[in-house]
Design an enzyme around this catalytic site. Structure first.
Site, PDB file in Angstrom:
ATOM      1  N   ARG A 113      -1.097  -2.424  14.450  1.00  0.00           N
ATOM      2  CA  ARG A 113      -2.546  -2.546  14.678  1.00  0.00           C
ATOM      3  C   ARG A 113      -2.658  -4.000  15.174  1.00  0.00           C
ATOM      4  O   ARG A 113      -2.945  -4.943  14.515  1.00  0.00           O
ATOM      5  CB  ARG A 113      -3.207  -2.265  13.445  1.00  0.00           C
ATOM      6  CG  ARG A 113      -3.105  -0.778  13.019  1.00  0.00           C
ATOM      7  CD  ARG A 113      -3.982  -0.375  11.728  1.00  0.00           C
ATOM      8  NE  ARG A 113      -3.826   1.007  11.493  1.00  0.00           N
ATOM      9  CZ  ARG A 113      -2.898   1.379  10.374  1.00  0.00           C
ATOM     10  NH1 ARG A 113      -2.353   0.443   9.872  1.00  0.00           N
ATOM     11  NH2 ARG A 113      -2.887   2.646  10.173  1.00  0.00           N
ATOM     12  N   HIS A 168      -1.560 -11.079  15.280  1.00  0.00           N
ATOM     13  CA  HIS A 168      -0.002 -10.606  15.265  1.00  0.00           C
ATOM     14  C   HIS A 168       0.461 -10.680  16.706  1.00  0.00           C
ATOM     15  O   HIS A 168      -0.318 -10.535  17.785  1.00  0.00           O
ATOM     16  CB  HIS A 168      -0.077  -9.057  14.646  1.00  0.00           C
ATOM     17  CG  HIS A 168      -0.919  -8.923  13.706  1.00  0.00           C
ATOM     18  ND1 HIS A 168      -0.835  -9.522  12.339  1.00  0.00           N
ATOM     19  CD2 HIS A 168      -2.189  -8.051  13.312  1.00  0.00           C
ATOM     20  CE1 HIS A 168      -1.549  -9.415  11.469  1.00  0.00           C
ATOM     21  NE2 HIS A 168      -2.383  -8.296  12.079  1.00  0.00           N
ATOM     22  N   ASP A 193      -1.469  -4.562   3.846  1.00  0.00           N
ATOM     23  CA  ASP A 193      -1.225  -4.350   5.429  1.00  0.00           C
ATOM     24  C   ASP A 193      -1.883  -5.879   6.142  1.00  0.00           C
ATOM     25  O   ASP A 193      -3.123  -6.139   5.657  1.00  0.00           O
ATOM     26  CB  ASP A 193      -1.801  -3.379   6.150  1.00  0.00           C
ATOM     27  CG  ASP A 193      -1.058  -2.142   6.105  1.00  0.00           C
ATOM     28  OD1 ASP A 193       0.121  -2.200   5.478  1.00  0.00           O
ATOM     29  OD2 ASP A 193      -1.485  -0.927   6.600  1.00  0.00           O
ATOM     30  N   ASP A 235      -4.012  -7.014   8.010  1.00  0.00           N
ATOM     31  CA  ASP A 235      -5.442  -6.642   8.903  1.00  0.00           C
ATOM     32  C   ASP A 235      -6.550  -6.672   8.031  1.00  0.00           C
ATOM     33  O   ASP A 235      -6.403  -7.070   6.807  1.00  0.00           O
ATOM     34  CB  ASP A 235      -5.370  -5.541   9.948  1.00  0.00           C
ATOM     35  CG  ASP A 235      -5.079  -4.066   8.822  1.00  0.00           C
ATOM     36  OD1 ASP A 235      -5.347  -4.461   7.618  1.00  0.00           O
ATOM     37  OD2 ASP A 235      -4.880  -2.988   9.579  1.00  0.00           O
ATOM     38  N   GLU A 253       0.688  -1.133   0.007  1.00  0.00           N
ATOM     39  CA  GLU A 253      -0.107   0.101  -0.050  1.00  0.00           C
ATOM     40  C   GLU A 253       0.750   1.390   0.170  1.00  0.00           C
ATOM     41  O   GLU A 253       0.611   2.271  -0.534  1.00  0.00           O
ATOM     42  CB  GLU A 253      -0.918   0.133   1.081  1.00  0.00           C
ATOM     43  CG  GLU A 253      -1.864  -0.953   1.150  1.00  0.00           C
ATOM     44  CD  GLU A 253      -2.629  -1.128   2.533  1.00  0.00           C
ATOM     45  OE1 GLU A 253      -3.385  -0.225   3.084  1.00  0.00           O
ATOM     46  OE2 GLU A 253      -2.706  -2.264   3.226  1.00  0.00           O
ATOM     47  N   TYR A 282       4.039  -4.859  13.333  1.00  0.00           N
ATOM     48  CA  TYR A 282       2.946  -4.028  12.651  1.00  0.00           C
ATOM     49  C   TYR A 282       2.108  -3.712  14.081  1.00  0.00           C
ATOM     50  O   TYR A 282       1.935  -4.179  14.926  1.00  0.00           O
ATOM     51  CB  TYR A 282       1.904  -5.467  12.051  1.00  0.00           C
ATOM     52  CG  TYR A 282       0.779  -4.659  11.458  1.00  0.00           C
ATOM     53  CD1 TYR A 282       0.974  -3.479  10.324  1.00  0.00           C
ATOM     54  CD2 TYR A 282      -0.520  -4.887  11.679  1.00  0.00           C
ATOM     55  CE1 TYR A 282       0.017  -2.931   9.711  1.00  0.00           C
ATOM     56  CE2 TYR A 282      -1.519  -4.094  10.902  1.00  0.00           C
ATOM     57  CZ  TYR A 282      -1.248  -2.910   9.859  1.00  0.00           C
ATOM     58  OH  TYR A 282      -2.363  -2.791   9.434  1.00  0.00           O
ATOM     59  N   GLU A 309      -8.823  -4.360   6.767  1.00  0.00           N
ATOM     60  CA  GLU A 309      -8.777  -3.556   5.804  1.00  0.00           C
ATOM     61  C   GLU A 309      -7.686  -3.976   4.855  1.00  0.00           C
ATOM     62  O   GLU A 309      -8.057  -3.890   3.452  1.00  0.00           O
ATOM     63  CB  GLU A 309      -8.367  -2.172   6.462  1.00  0.00           C
ATOM     64  CG  GLU A 309      -8.580  -1.005   5.514  1.00  0.00           C
ATOM     65  CD  GLU A 309      -9.810  -0.617   5.352  1.00  0.00           C
ATOM     66  OE1 GLU A 309     -10.085   0.192   4.396  1.00  0.00           O
ATOM     67  OE2 GLU A 309     -10.726  -1.016   6.243  1.00  0.00           O
TER      68      GLU A 309
END
Length: 696
Positions: free
Chosen positions: A305, A349, A82, A84, A9, A303, A86
């Site tokens: 999040r 994670h 990413d 997650d 991204e 990461y 999203e």
């Protein structure tokens, strides 16, 4: 063309990974979303089972065509967005745009961006996880329905341009409810009695130590008014304070667990004064990669999040080596992976931790910005401290009797610092002199002190994040956008780092509470998060969850529109004409606070800032020093004669001149206290702000 195409991204992440993989890999960035719901309409077909109507994002055609061209010539495509929900949805949209089979194993996750981890991840691709995608779709569709259905009601009933969000409305409710509690709070008077004792014949750091009245023997006493306090005070024999009991015990304080997204945001706000948005922005930079000299671009943290406190065995082993080498074996706790998963958490994670313990903050300082260094140091220290032993205190409790009235005092001395060698807390030590049972103390004075109960404090960013997490509202990765939205929409303001609802925010909350209380509340929103987690675990159908939500939501829309109650808020009309079109100027609210604009907007776009004077003259040119807002929204104080005079300060000027250099003195407040300091960076004058000290 390269044999392998890796799509991420962020351009920064693409640059970091490209240097790790070499010429056989082409790493490109989408630079955001390529496919999404349209902005011009709701984009959800409610009549057709809530089917989302995705379109290519306007202006992204060149990027889409570029990716299609590169995908055609690549032997293997890796979707590395990413790790997650999203990111999973973005990979799914990429599969659609590039004509890829979603069952193909081309999805990779980079939980940290280091050479070994990236290469290992590319060896183990998987197919796209549609449960993750559907959970993201459900959230997106729910938020779009709420936003598009509620916003017109707010425009009609309160003010044009307002918007409502499913989760942000609950955050606003928490702030408004707390404000109501504060306004309704009636302070209750109570008194305490404190005795000050002196110990003769022994050296002691303090001139005296104090004890506090507990009550009569085995019965606590609450003193309601001054009359009761005076009666008790008169019954105490000042010359007969006798020690009746001394108890000592050890107290152990455990190290804190490694950071989750939420705890990182909270600690960063408390310790570094970073907003949640700044914390996530800087953490993203550290994750995506920083050039650290001979090692090139490396992701410095995992990461950011995550709901997990889990650490890999590799990091635990690295921390062990560092702790034993630097502090000794007695400081290592044996190694904890913190793998316990709390209910409702997303444990895909690890915790937010350094990619390598060997990269000590001091070694990297020259490669990092100030903000990057401070956040990296916070994360590194927290991770290493989690692998250190408990701190050990000796806690002493002393009971003192005078005419059957029991006083207590206590001491708190650290015997072993353990993890606090690296991670300091606000806990203070309190030392007492050596005392013995039956010893009679010399008492200097006894005071009666008036107090009043206080309401709960307003939320800060840290305490709001904590409340959202405890109530199960939203996800930690969304907290920064929730807070940013309620600030940008002028629903709340920050005063002394605390959230205060504006009149617009109060009216929005009242309207939503009146008609949508079953939906805009903590319990419902927390249950919806559980429903989204159930989708991830393949325990629920995402469209059924939306349908169930809408069946309870839709009936109240017409009722709210027909409400005759007055919630309207108009712009404040000023007695001043627009210099460009002649219409009245009005006071408006924007992202960086209030400003003056033309009532003829959007036909006339004239604006000017509101000048708030400090009443202090600039030491360079004599003009007023006024409040200003930086490009990043931070308040500072500068000369009104800018750009001719560029005098400025982050701290508010007091109007006094420095006795050393004659520059202005300013007020500086931090967690260590409230100080008066010189604005000249080359002058070391500093004194305590005595006006801020509360005297007994």
């Amino acid at each position: 063309m390269a044999e392998n195409l890796v799509i991420v991204e962020s351009p920064t992440k693409a640059k970091t990974i490209s240097k790790m993989l070499g010429p056989k890999y082409k790493v490109v960035a989408t630079v955001g979303h390529l496919r999404d719901l349209p902005k011009s309409k709701m984009g959800v077909d409610i009549e057709n089972d809530f089917e989302p109507q995705y379109i290519n994002v306007r202006g992204r055609a060149p990027k889409i065509n570029e990716l299609k061209k590169q995908a055609k010539s690549a032997k293997k495509i890796y979707l590395a967005t990413d790790p997650d929900r999203e990111g999973e949805a973005i990979s799914w949209h990429l599969s659609y745009l590039l004509g890829l089979d979603i069952n193909n194993k081309n999805r990779v996750e980079f939980n940290e961006i280091t050479k070994d981890f990236v290469k290992e991840s590319l060896k183990n691709p998987r197919s796209i996880d549609m449960d993750l995608v559907n959970a993201q779709q459900a959230r997106r569709v729910l938020d779009r329905i709420v936003g598009y259905k509620l916003s017109p009601i707010l425009w009609k009933k309160i003010k044009n341009g307002l918007s409502a969000g499913r989760v942000q409305s609950v955050a606003l409710k928490l702030i408004c409810d707390r404000e109501k509690e504060i306004e309704a709070f009636v302070p209750q008077e109570y008194w305490s009695i404190e005795a000050f004792h002196e110990k003769e014949g022994l050296e002691f750091k303090s001139e005296y130590f104090a004890s506090l009245l507990s009550g009569k023997e085995k019965k606590a006493t609450r003193i309601k008014n001054e009359k009761e306090a005076t009666e008790i005070l008169n019954s105490i024999d000042k010359d007969n304070f006798k020690i009746v009991d001394i108890s000592k015990k050890k107290r152990r304080k455990n190290p804190f667990m490694p950071f989750t997204t939420s705890t990182l945001q909270q600690e960063s706000n408390k310790k570094l004064n970073f907003s949640t948005s700044k914390t996530m922005s800087v953490a993203q930079q550290l994750y995506e990669g920083i050039d650290i000299g001979k090692d090139g671009n490396v992701g410095l943290i995992s990461y950011m999040r995550t709901d997990s406190t889990r650490l890999s065995q590799l990091i635990v082993d690295e921390a062990k080596s560092h702790i034993i080498k630097k502090y000794g074996k007695e400081y290592h706790n044996g190694g904890k992976t913190y793998d316990k998963k709390k209910s409702g958490s997303q444990d895909a994670h690890e915790a937010v931790r350094p990619s390598s313990i060997s990269r000590e903050p001091a070694q990297l300082k020259k490669y990092l910005t100030r903000e990057q260094y401070l956040l990296y140091e916070l994360i590194w220290n927290r991770t290493v401290a989690s692998q250190m032993k408990q701190a050990v205190y000796e806690v002493t409790t002393i009971k003192i009797n005078s005419n059957d009235m029991l006083f207590k005092t206590g001491g708190n001395i650290m015997k072993f610092d353990g993890f606090m060698r690296l991670w300091m807390t606000d806990e203070k030590q309190k030392e007492l002199p050596e005392l013995e049972v039956d010893e009679v103390l010399k008492t200097l004075k006894i005071d009666k002190i008036q107090h009043f109960t206080k309401p709960k404090p307003r939320f800060t960013e840290a305490s709001l994040v904590k409340a959202l997490e405890e109530d199960g509202i939203g996800r930690p990765s969304t907290y920064s956008s929730i807070i940013r939205n309620i600030l940008n929409r002028n629903y709340v303001e920050l005063e002394k780092k605390q959230f205060v609802p504006t009149q617009i925010g109060i009216n929005v909350n009242e309207l939503l509470a009146k008609y949508f209380s079953d939906i805009v509340n903590e319990e419902f929103t927390a249950q919806m998060e559980k429903n989204l987690d159930d989708i991830v675990d393949n325990k629920a159908d995402w469209k059924k969850i939306i349908a169930d939500f809408y069946s309870g939501f839709e009936p109240f829309l017409d009722k709210a529109l027909k409400d005759s109650a007055d919630y309207k808020i108009e712009d404040v009309v000023l007695d001043e004409k627009c210099p460009e079109c002649g219409k009245n100027l009005v006071e408006k609210n924007g992202r960086n606070g209030k400003f003056i604009g033309c009532s003829g907007f959007p036909d006339c776009k004239f604006t000017k800032s509101i000048v708030i004077s400090t009443g202090v003259e600039c030491p360079k040119c004599g003009h007023d020093i006024v409040e200003k807002v930086s490009k990043r929204g931070r308040l500072f104080f500068g000369c009104s004669n800018y750009p001719a005079c560029k005098y400025a300060s982050w701290n508010k000027p007091t109007g006094e001149r420095c006795p050393k250099c004659d520059d202005l003195l300013t007020r500086k407040k931090n967690r260590y206290g409230d100080f008066i300091v010189c604005n000249n960076p080359n002058c070391d004058f500093e004194k305590e702000n005595t006006e801020s000290v509360t005297k007994k």
